[in-house]
Design a protein around this motif. Structure first.
Motif, PDB file in Angstrom:
ATOM      1  N   LYS A   1     -41.620 -40.779  75.153  1.00 27.27           N
ATOM      2  CA  LYS A   1     -42.794 -41.652  75.177  1.00 27.27           C
ATOM      3  C   LYS A   1     -43.740 -41.326  74.016  1.00 27.27           C
ATOM      4  CE  LYS A   1     -42.735 -42.371  80.197  1.00 27.27           C
ATOM      5  NZ  LYS A   1     -43.456 -42.174  81.476  1.00 27.27           N
ATOM      6  N   GLN A   2     -43.947 -40.035  73.775  1.00 27.23           N
ATOM      7  CA  GLN A   2     -44.813 -39.630  72.672  1.00 27.23           C
ATOM      8  C   GLN A   2     -44.208 -40.022  71.326  1.00 27.23           C
ATOM      9  OE1 GLN A   2     -47.933 -38.429  72.893  1.00 27.23           O
ATOM     10  NE2 GLN A   2     -47.682 -38.776  75.105  1.00 27.23           N
ATOM     11  N   GLU A   3     -42.888 -39.903  71.233  1.00 24.27           N
ATOM     12  CA  GLU A   3     -42.188 -40.279  70.007  1.00 24.27           C
ATOM     13  C   GLU A   3     -42.375 -41.775  69.715  1.00 24.27           C
ATOM     14  OE1 GLU A   3     -37.550 -40.762  68.571  1.00 24.27           O
ATOM     15  OE2 GLU A   3     -38.045 -39.174  70.022  1.00 24.27           O
ATOM     16  N   LEU A   4     -42.285 -42.579  70.766  1.00 24.86           N
ATOM     17  CA  LEU A   4     -42.501 -44.017  70.593  1.00 24.86           C
ATOM     18  C   LEU A   4     -43.918 -44.293  70.101  1.00 24.86           C
ATOM     19  CD1 LEU A   4     -40.924 -45.974  73.602  1.00 24.86           C
ATOM     20  CD2 LEU A   4     -40.174 -45.951  71.234  1.00 24.86           C
ATOM     21  N   MET A   5     -44.886 -43.672  70.736  1.00 24.26           N
ATOM     22  CA  MET A   5     -46.280 -43.910  70.390  1.00 24.26           C
ATOM     23  C   MET A   5     -46.575 -43.558  68.936  1.00 24.26           C
ATOM     24  SD  MET A   5     -48.166 -45.246  72.783  1.00 24.26           S
ATOM     25  CE  MET A   5     -49.840 -44.735  72.416  1.00 24.26           C
ATOM     26  N   ARG A   6     -45.895 -42.546  68.429  1.00 25.71           N
ATOM     27  CA  ARG A   6     -46.147 -42.087  67.054  1.00 25.71           C
ATOM     28  C   ARG A   6     -45.364 -42.883  66.009  1.00 25.71           C
ATOM     29  NH1 ARG A   6     -45.754 -36.876  69.612  1.00 25.71           N
ATOM     30  NH2 ARG A   6     -43.592 -36.736  68.883  1.00 25.71           N
ATOM     31  N   SER A   7     -44.457 -43.742  66.451  1.00 21.56           N
ATOM     32  CA  SER A   7     -43.600 -44.471  65.515  1.00 21.56           C
ATOM     33  C   SER A   7     -44.409 -45.457  64.678  1.00 21.56           C
ATOM     34  CB  SER A   7     -42.519 -45.243  66.273  1.00 21.56           C
ATOM     35  OG  SER A   7     -41.670 -44.381  66.983  1.00 21.56           O
ATOM     36  N   ASP A   8     -44.107 -45.506  63.387  1.00 16.67           N
ATOM     37  CA  ASP A   8     -44.691 -46.544  62.531  1.00 16.67           C
ATOM     38  C   ASP A   8     -43.978 -47.870  62.749  1.00 16.67           C
ATOM     39  OD1 ASP A   8     -46.531 -44.796  61.325  1.00 16.67           O
ATOM     40  OD2 ASP A   8     -45.023 -44.119  59.877  1.00 16.67           O
ATOM     41  N   SER A   9     -42.665 -47.780  63.006  1.00 15.09           N
ATOM     42  CA  SER A   9     -41.876 -48.978  63.227  1.00 15.09           C
ATOM     43  C   SER A   9     -40.695 -48.634  64.127  1.00 15.09           C
ATOM     44  CB  SER A   9     -41.376 -49.544  61.896  1.00 15.09           C
ATOM     45  OG  SER A   9     -40.551 -50.673  62.105  1.00 15.09           O
ATOM     46  N   TYR A  10     -40.386 -49.517  65.079  1.00 16.91           N
ATOM     47  CA  TYR A  10     -39.273 -49.288  65.996  1.00 16.91           C
ATOM     48  C   TYR A  10     -38.491 -50.590  66.124  1.00 16.91           C
ATOM     49  CZ  TYR A  10     -36.717 -47.535  70.064  1.00 16.91           C
ATOM     50  OH  TYR A  10     -35.730 -47.116  70.919  1.00 16.91           O
ATOM     51  N   LEU A  11     -37.203 -50.540  65.762  1.00 17.77           N
ATOM     52  CA  LEU A  11     -36.347 -51.720  65.828  1.00 17.77           C
ATOM     53  C   LEU A  11     -35.630 -51.780  67.164  1.00 17.77           C
ATOM     54  CD1 LEU A  11     -34.753 -51.668  62.247  1.00 17.77           C
ATOM     55  CD2 LEU A  11     -36.621 -53.116  63.071  1.00 17.77           C
ATOM     56  N   CYS A  12     -35.704 -52.934  67.804  1.00 16.67           N
ATOM     57  CA  CYS A  12     -35.080 -53.089  69.118  1.00 16.67           C
ATOM     58  C   CYS A  12     -34.627 -54.537  69.290  1.00 16.67           C
ATOM     59  CB  CYS A  12     -36.081 -52.717  70.215  1.00 16.67           C
ATOM     60  SG  CYS A  12     -35.353 -52.572  71.859  1.00 16.67           S
ATOM     61  N   GLU A  13     -33.443 -54.704  69.867  1.00 12.50           N
ATOM     62  CA  GLU A  13     -32.884 -56.041  70.057  1.00 12.50           C
ATOM     63  C   GLU A  13     -33.476 -56.743  71.272  1.00 12.50           C
ATOM     64  OE1 GLU A  13     -28.396 -56.821  69.341  1.00 12.50           O
ATOM     65  OE2 GLU A  13     -28.612 -54.634  69.422  1.00 12.50           O
ATOM     66  N   ALA A  14     -33.729 -58.029  71.088  1.00 11.72           N
ATOM     67  CA  ALA A  14     -33.983 -58.930  72.207  1.00 11.72           C
ATOM     68  C   ALA A  14     -32.736 -59.785  72.365  1.00 11.72           C
ATOM     69  CB  ALA A  14     -35.202 -59.793  71.937  1.00 11.72           C
ATOM     70  N   ASP A  15     -32.243 -59.892  73.582  1.00 12.03           N
ATOM     71  CA  ASP A  15     -30.971 -60.578  73.822  1.00 12.03           C
ATOM     72  C   ASP A  15     -31.065 -61.301  75.170  1.00 12.03           C
ATOM     73  OD1 ASP A  15     -28.415 -61.314  73.048  1.00 12.03           O
ATOM     74  OD2 ASP A  15     -27.455 -59.517  73.863  1.00 12.03           O
ATOM     75  N   PHE A  16     -31.065 -62.624  75.140  1.00  8.19           N
ATOM     76  CA  PHE A  16     -31.314 -63.417  76.347  1.00  8.19           C
ATOM     77  C   PHE A  16     -30.218 -64.456  76.572  1.00  8.19           C
ATOM     78  CE2 PHE A  16     -35.560 -62.473  74.516  1.00  8.19           C
ATOM     79  CZ  PHE A  16     -36.112 -61.724  75.544  1.00  8.19           C
ATOM     80  N   MET A  17     -30.015 -64.780  77.845  1.00  2.00           N
ATOM     81  CA  MET A  17     -29.214 -65.938  78.229  1.00  2.00           C
ATOM     82  C   MET A  17     -30.128 -66.938  78.921  1.00  2.00           C
ATOM     83  SD  MET A  17     -26.129 -65.383  77.151  1.00  2.00           S
ATOM     84  CE  MET A  17     -25.364 -66.803  77.937  1.00  2.00           C
ATOM     85  N   LEU A  18     -30.165 -68.158  78.425  1.00  3.61           N
ATOM     86  CA  LEU A  18     -30.933 -69.234  79.044  1.00  3.61           C
ATOM     87  C   LEU A  18     -29.939 -70.219  79.653  1.00  3.61           C
ATOM     88  CD1 LEU A  18     -32.553 -68.189  76.352  1.00  3.61           C
ATOM     89  CD2 LEU A  18     -34.027 -70.137  76.848  1.00  3.61           C
ATOM     90  N   ARG A  19     -30.133 -70.522  80.923  1.00  4.31           N
ATOM     91  CA  ARG A  19     -29.186 -71.400  81.621  1.00  4.31           C
ATOM     92  C   ARG A  19     -29.931 -72.505  82.366  1.00  4.31           C
ATOM     93  NH1 ARG A  19     -26.625 -66.137  82.576  1.00  4.31           N
ATOM     94  NH2 ARG A  19     -24.625 -66.091  81.482  1.00  4.31           N
ATOM     95  N   VAL A  20     -29.283 -73.644  82.470  1.00  2.00           N
ATOM     96  CA  VAL A  20     -29.810 -74.780  83.231  1.00  2.00           C
ATOM     97  C   VAL A  20     -28.843 -75.119  84.343  1.00  2.00           C
ATOM     98  CG1 VAL A  20     -30.474 -77.213  83.143  1.00  2.00           C
ATOM     99  CG2 VAL A  20     -31.012 -75.708  81.203  1.00  2.00           C
ATOM    100  N   TYR A  21     -29.347 -75.138  85.579  1.00  2.00           N
ATOM    101  CA  TYR A  21     -28.577 -75.502  86.751  1.00  2.00           C
ATOM    102  C   TYR A  21     -29.118 -76.808  87.329  1.00  2.00           C
ATOM    103  CZ  TYR A  21     -26.930 -70.618  86.780  1.00  2.00           C
ATOM    104  OH  TYR A  21     -26.374 -69.398  86.444  1.00  2.00           O
ATOM    105  N   ARG A  22     -28.220 -77.733  87.640  1.00  3.19           N
ATOM    106  CA  ARG A  22     -28.621 -79.023  88.177  1.00  3.19           C
ATOM    107  C   ARG A  22     -28.341 -79.074  89.683  1.00  3.19           C
ATOM    108  NH1 ARG A  22     -31.525 -83.040  85.676  1.00  3.19           N
ATOM    109  NH2 ARG A  22     -30.315 -82.596  83.775  1.00  3.19           N
ATOM    110  N   LYS A  23     -29.306 -79.576  90.438  1.00  2.00           N
ATOM    111  CA  LYS A  23     -29.138 -79.717  91.873  1.00  2.00           C
ATOM    112  C   LYS A  23     -28.044 -80.750  92.171  1.00  2.00           C
ATOM    113  CE  LYS A  23     -31.747 -80.683  96.126  1.00  2.00           C
ATOM    114  NZ  LYS A  23     -33.076 -81.044  96.695  1.00  2.00           N
ATOM    115  N   GLN A  24     -27.118 -80.395  93.041  1.00  2.00           N
ATOM    116  CA  GLN A  24     -26.033 -81.295  93.403  1.00  2.00           C
ATOM    117  C   GLN A  24     -26.515 -82.373  94.359  1.00  2.00           C
ATOM    118  OE1 GLN A  24     -23.061 -78.695  95.034  1.00  2.00           O
ATOM    119  NE2 GLN A  24     -22.724 -77.596  93.116  1.00  2.00           N
ATOM    120  N   SER A  25     -25.973 -83.567  94.205  1.00  2.00           N
ATOM    121  CA  SER A  25     -26.348 -84.675  95.074  1.00  2.00           C
ATOM    122  C   SER A  25     -25.834 -84.429  96.471  1.00  2.00           C
ATOM    123  CB  SER A  25     -25.780 -85.990  94.535  1.00  2.00           C
ATOM    124  OG  SER A  25     -26.304 -86.242  93.242  1.00  2.00           O
TER     125      SER A  25
END
Length: 271
Positions: free
Chosen positions: A247-271
């Motif tokens: 935690k302290q290491e993070l706070m002291r960082s000038d720059s920290y590279l980290c991936e954002a990776d998402f799945m977006l899905r759409v579900y349709r209500k069945q009749s």
């Protein structure tokens, strides 16, 4: 207004600053502009949901807009899917309203009814005070305080909800939009905390009564300041496993590279 009484499930009517059903159950609008539809006997603890520290960390991180690409992808889905006139959308687990308000602003010309719901009163209080274009409520995602067949869409960003509640509240051909972590989401952060990081499972959720209509993968690298990286850690479950030295290491960082990776899905209500 599409709210229903969480006690007897009758429709709620707003008179001045009070919501009332025909059985005379009453729920007052708070001074910040939200309504608490979470009866005490439905709570599992005195103050369910994220605590103030987690909320403040999430708020600071989101306001730095590192998740804005995902927010704009969600907004684009809403613009494409929702009706052009008077759409009704509910954001479940909306937190401080970062995503909810953006949708309300982008759809403003359609005269929408946009709702945000969260179990955390402290988050909803902040959201309602800041974003008057959204109707915010404190309520459980497992007992949605909405009438049958009243919503065009439900947005779930990491939020749970019972399939039967989605079926009940969504109109015919209504949609559920979900955002979940894809395989490498926050990989660098997790790799620094755990021995042997497993990729997130990308298997689509099965929602009974709904058909998966589309999915979209969004991956990008975030360049974070030390304080942003620390806030990101604090708003995740990983914070419990992180050492104080990390935690302290993070706070002291000038720059920290980290991936954002998402799945977006759409579900349709069945009749």
């Amino acid at each position: 207004m599409n709210y229903q009484c969480p006690l007897c499930h009758q429709s709620l009517t707003q008179v001045d600053r009070t919501f009332k059903c025909e059985n005379n159950h009453q729920f007052d609008l708070a001074k910040e502009g939200y309504v608490n539809l979470m009866p005490a006997h439905h709570k599992r603890s005195k103050d369910p949901g994220d605590n103030k520290e987690m909320m403040q960390a999430r708020r600071r991180f989101l306001e730095s807009d590192h998740y804005n690409p995902m927010r704009q992808a969600v907004v684009a889905l809403c613009e494409n899917i929702l009706p052009v006139e008077n759409p009704n959308l509910l954001d479940i687990g909306c937190g401080e309203g970062y995503y909810t308000n953006e949708i309300a602003l982008k759809l403003a010309q359609r005269d929408p009814s946009i709702y945000g719901l969260d179990i955390s009163k402290v988050a909803i209080r902040y959201a309602a005070k800041r974003y008057p274009a959204v109707n915010f409520s404190v309520a459980s995602s497992h007992r949605l305080p909405f009438a049958n067949n009243c919503l065009d869409a439900v947005l779930r960003i990491y939020a749970p909800c019972k399939a039967e509640e989605l079926q009940r509240t969504l109109k015919e051909q209504g949609v559920v939009i979900t955002v979940t972590p894809a395989g490498r989401h926050l990989y660098q952060l997790r790799d620094a905390i755990y021995d042997g990081v497993r990729l997130h499972d990308e298997t689509p959720e099965i929602i009974e009564g709904f058909t998966l209509e589309s999915q979209q993968h969004l991956n990008y690298m975030m360049e974070l300041s030390g304080s942003d990286a620390f806030d990101l850690l604090q708003m995740t479950p990983f914070a419990w496993k992180a050492t104080e030295s990390f935690k302290q290491e993070l706070m002291r960082s000038d720059s920290y590279l980290c991936e954002a990776d998402f799945m977006l899905r759409v579900y349709r209500k069945q009749s």
